[in-house]
Design a protein around this motif. Structure first.
Motif, PDB file in Angstrom:
ATOM      1  N   LEU A   1       0.829  -1.207   0.000  1.00 46.21           N
ATOM      2  CA  LEU A   1       0.000   0.000   0.000  1.00 46.21           C
ATOM      3  C   LEU A   1       0.862   1.254   0.000  1.00 46.21           C
ATOM      4  O   LEU A   1       0.495   2.269   0.585  1.00 46.21           O
ATOM      5  CB  LEU A   1      -0.917  -0.002   1.234  1.00 46.21           C
TER       6      LEU A   1
ATOM      7  N   VAL B   1       2.063   5.702  -5.144  1.00 48.86           N
ATOM      8  CA  VAL B   1       1.299   6.856  -5.597  1.00 48.86           C
ATOM      9  C   VAL B   1       1.130   6.694  -7.099  1.00 48.86           C
ATOM     10  O   VAL B   1       2.117   6.660  -7.836  1.00 48.86           O
ATOM     11  CB  VAL B   1       2.013   8.178  -5.274  1.00 48.86           C
TER      12      VAL B   1
ATOM     13  N   ARG C   1      -3.955   8.374  -6.963  1.00 48.61           N
ATOM     14  CA  ARG C   1      -4.309   7.415  -5.913  1.00 48.61           C
ATOM     15  C   ARG C   1      -3.102   7.242  -4.998  1.00 48.61           C
ATOM     16  O   ARG C   1      -2.024   6.853  -5.445  1.00 48.61           O
ATOM     17  CB  ARG C   1      -4.723   6.077  -6.520  1.00 48.61           C
TER      18      ARG C   1
ATOM     19  N   GLY D   1      -1.473   5.427  -1.787  1.00 47.59           N
ATOM     20  CA  GLY D   1      -1.578   4.261  -0.926  1.00 47.59           C
ATOM     21  C   GLY D   1      -1.608   4.635   0.543  1.00 47.59           C
ATOM     22  O   GLY D   1      -1.018   5.630   0.976  1.00 47.59           O
ATOM     23  N   ALA D   2      -2.263   3.803   1.334  1.00 51.26           N
ATOM     24  CA  ALA D   2      -2.440   4.093   2.755  1.00 51.26           C
ATOM     25  C   ALA D   2      -1.123   4.188   3.513  1.00 51.26           C
ATOM     26  O   ALA D   2      -1.040   4.872   4.532  1.00 51.26           O
ATOM     27  CB  ALA D   2      -3.319   3.015   3.391  1.00 51.26           C
TER      28      ALA D   2
ATOM     29  N   THR E   1      -0.233   7.992   5.358  1.00 51.08           N
ATOM     30  CA  THR E   1      -1.458   8.655   4.900  1.00 51.08           C
ATOM     31  C   THR E   1      -2.663   8.216   5.718  1.00 51.08           C
ATOM     32  O   THR E   1      -3.442   9.047   6.208  1.00 51.08           O
ATOM     33  CB  THR E   1      -1.681   8.352   3.409  1.00 51.08           C
TER      34      THR E   1
ATOM     35  N   THR F   1      -7.165   1.541   2.522  1.00 56.15           N
ATOM     36  CA  THR F   1      -6.183   1.062   1.544  1.00 56.15           C
ATOM     37  C   THR F   1      -5.570   2.200   0.733  1.00 56.15           C
ATOM     38  O   THR F   1      -4.428   2.074   0.267  1.00 56.15           O
ATOM     39  CB  THR F   1      -6.833   0.053   0.578  1.00 56.15           C
ATOM     40  N   ALA F   2      -6.300   3.277   0.550  1.00 53.15           N
ATOM     41  CA  ALA F   2      -5.790   4.388  -0.270  1.00 53.15           C
ATOM     42  C   ALA F   2      -6.659   5.616  -0.078  1.00 53.15           C
ATOM     43  O   ALA F   2      -7.771   5.545   0.473  1.00 53.15           O
ATOM     44  CB  ALA F   2      -5.756   4.008  -1.753  1.00 53.15           C
TER      45      ALA F   2
ATOM     46  N   THR G   1      -7.907   8.718  -2.754  1.00 51.97           N
ATOM     47  CA  THR G   1      -7.906   9.130  -4.148  1.00 51.97           C
ATOM     48  C   THR G   1      -8.241  10.612  -4.270  1.00 51.97           C
ATOM     49  O   THR G   1      -9.185  11.105  -3.637  1.00 51.97           O
ATOM     50  CB  THR G   1      -8.933   8.312  -4.954  1.00 51.97           C
TER      51      THR G   1
END
Length: 324
Positions: A56, A59, A68, A70-71, A109, A214-215, A217
């Motif tokens: 995860l 980018v 997007r 990633g976490a 993030t 998970t992400a 966006t």
């Protein structure tokens, strides 16, 4: 710090399953907030689920022309990402305004979105706090509440969200992506991700049991001048007293043609009011926009100054955009 079980799942779904199955389980990545809370025994997880090895950390551009994130992308890496600096400058500026270089190197993030309030009384287990112990009361109301909320609060809690990153993401209309224990994914607009306290201040986000971020966006880049102004007690390593994340277009020498305004330090979540943006575009007046932002605002004594400070901060942001 109390004893806990440590797990390191191999997949995102495995992590979500563990979180759903184990009572009082917590995800850990950078741990910049969670470990502090564990040392004070404010958080006492029975299981720590280490997600650092999950895939995860990317980018990536989206098919819609956005980004997007990633976490597990670290705050320092995200702030330095060329596409973020070029197309989402307000986010890069907000990230660099947060914490310290060492913390940004560890913080993620998802962890940034999930960090808990920095209320003095939340951190003091000798004092009542509805967020820490529902039904015990809110010591900040009637106590020392200099950093507390002036909008969106309730009789149960007047704490504020401490994230700089989340304020910029609110201005950019980000979306939080998640996965549940069944492998089902969900997309949560950041406007709905953080909750206002109401009668349940202990429930801070829209996440369900076992659900893992998970992400995040971002939509297509927004044209205009990107500004992040943070008013704080010292130049670094301090949370916002008031902050403004703004994207203002066409304001040079006159009224803006478009505006996005999100505020930190004022509420339980990043604070964005559509009427404020409309007022700024319609009249060019920062004061009229501030009227909309602060509608129903209430100080609790030590934090009364936040109301005029919000007006002055917004005026400075609009003046900066106009001079550009």
């Amino acid at each position: 710090m109390k004893a806990f079980t440590y797990e390191r799942p191999a997949t995102v779904q495995d992590a979500a399953k563990l979180a759903a199955e184990r009572p009082n389980a917590k995800f850990i990545a950078g741990g910049t907030n969670l470990l502090d809370l564990m040392k004070l025994q404010i958080e006492t997880p029975a299981t720590l689920i280490d997600v650092n090895r999950l895939p995860l950390e990317k980018v990536e551009a989206t098919q819609e022309g956005g980004l997007r994130i990633g976490a597990l992308v670290r705050n320092s890496d995200l702030a330095a990402e060329p596409r973020v600096r070029k197309d989402y400058a307000v986010l890069a500026k907000a990230l660099l305004a947060g914490a310290s270089g060492q913390l940004r190197n560890k913080a993620t993030t998802a962890g940034n979105l999930l960090q808990r309030t920095r209320c003095y009384y939340f951190y003091d287990t000798a004092m009542p706090c509805n967020k820490r112990e529902p039904g015990s009361g809110c010591a900040a109301i009637g106590g020392f509440n200099r950093i507390m909320a002036v909008v969106g609060a309730s009789d149960s809690c007047i704490a504020t969200n401490p994230s700089d990153m989340a304020v910029a993401m609110r201005a950019l209309d980000a979306t939080v992506e998640t996965m549940d224990p069944a492998g089902q994914t969900r997309r949560i607009p950041i406007a709905d991700f953080h909750r206002l306290p109401g009668d349940t201040p202990q429930i801070e986000t829209d996440l369900r049991k076992g659900e893992i971020i998970t992400a995040v966006t971002l939509p297509k880049p927004v044209a205009g001048m990107h500004i992040y102004r943070k008013v704080r007690d010292r130049a670094s390593y301090a949370f916002a007293t008031v902050s403004v994340a703004a994207v203002i277009a066409g304001a040079e020498g006159g009224k803006p043609s478009a505006a996005r305004l999100a505020f930190g330090g004022l509420a339980h979540k990043p604070w964005r009011v559509a009427e404020a943006e409309e007022a700024l575009v319609r009249t060019g007046s920062a004061d009229e926009a501030a009227d909309a932002v602060l509608k129903g605002a209430r100080g609790y004594g030590s934090n009364d100054f936040k109301i005029p400070l919000t007006r002055r901060t917004l005026r400075a942001v609009v003046a900066q955009a106009t001079r550009a």
